[in-house]
Design a protein around this motif. Structure first.
Motif, PDB file in Angstrom:
ATOM      1  N   SER A   9      36.803   1.626  72.469  1.00  0.00           N
ATOM      2  CA  SER A   9      37.789   1.630  71.581  1.00  0.00           C
ATOM      3  C   SER A   9      38.677   0.356  70.998  1.00  0.00           C
ATOM      4  CB  SER A   9      39.230   2.738  71.342  1.00  0.00           C
ATOM      5  OG  SER A   9      38.084   3.707  71.584  1.00  0.00           O
TER       6      SER A   9
ATOM      7  N   VAL B 238      43.446   7.745  72.128  1.00  0.00           N
ATOM      8  CA  VAL B 238      42.683   8.056  73.184  1.00  0.00           C
ATOM      9  C   VAL B 238      43.063   7.191  74.641  1.00  0.00           C
ATOM     10  CG1 VAL B 238      40.528   6.538  74.634  1.00  0.00           C
ATOM     11  CG2 VAL B 238      40.682   6.950  71.707  1.00  0.00           C
TER      12      VAL B 238
ATOM     13  N   CYS C 246      35.903  -1.792  69.185  1.00  0.00           N
ATOM     14  CA  CYS C 246      35.399  -1.620  67.791  1.00  0.00           C
ATOM     15  C   CYS C 246      36.295  -1.890  66.995  1.00  0.00           C
ATOM     16  CB  CYS C 246      34.965  -0.003  67.612  1.00  0.00           C
ATOM     17  SG  CYS C 246      33.260   0.472  68.392  1.00  0.00           S
TER      18      CYS C 246
END
Length: 113
Positions: A73, A96, A76
């Motif tokens: 994550s 997350v 990204c």
């Protein structure tokens, strides 16, 4: 519940030994009952150790998956830093991270019951 079931033979043997202490000493069987108590404790702790080791292994695997999810994550979000506002990126990383810690605690508590 599992913990109380595992410790039940120990407490039962201990209670029986206390009740029959006079007879045990009269027949000089102290060593026999001491060895029986140690054997019962060893059996109980071997089951506890195996259960605890399995739980720790599963939690380690879940946390490893969580670390991979957080790293993916973050990667990204860094690659898309021009199109995603920093507030949204921070919130996404926090979510997350929280989800991965919830899964770790969930497996730990499920294993203890």
């Amino acid at each position: 519940r599992l913990d109380s079931m595992l410790k039940s033979p120990i407490f039962s043997l201990f209670g029986e030994t206390l009740e029959g202490l006079v007879s045990i000493r009269a027949f000089k069987n102290e060593e026999k009952f001491k060895n029986k108590m140690f054997s019962t404790i060893d059996q109980t702790h071997s089951a506890f150790f195996a259960n605890n080791s399995i739980i720790r292994w599963m939690v380690l695997r879940i946390e490893t998956i969580g670390v991979l999810a957080i790293s993916g994550s973050a990667l990204c979000l860094v690659l898309q830093r021009d199109s995603i506002p920093s507030e949204v990126a921070g919130m996404a990383l926090a979510v997350v991270l929280e989800i991965s810690s919830i899964f770790g605690y969930l497996f730990m508590f499920m294993g203890e019951t």
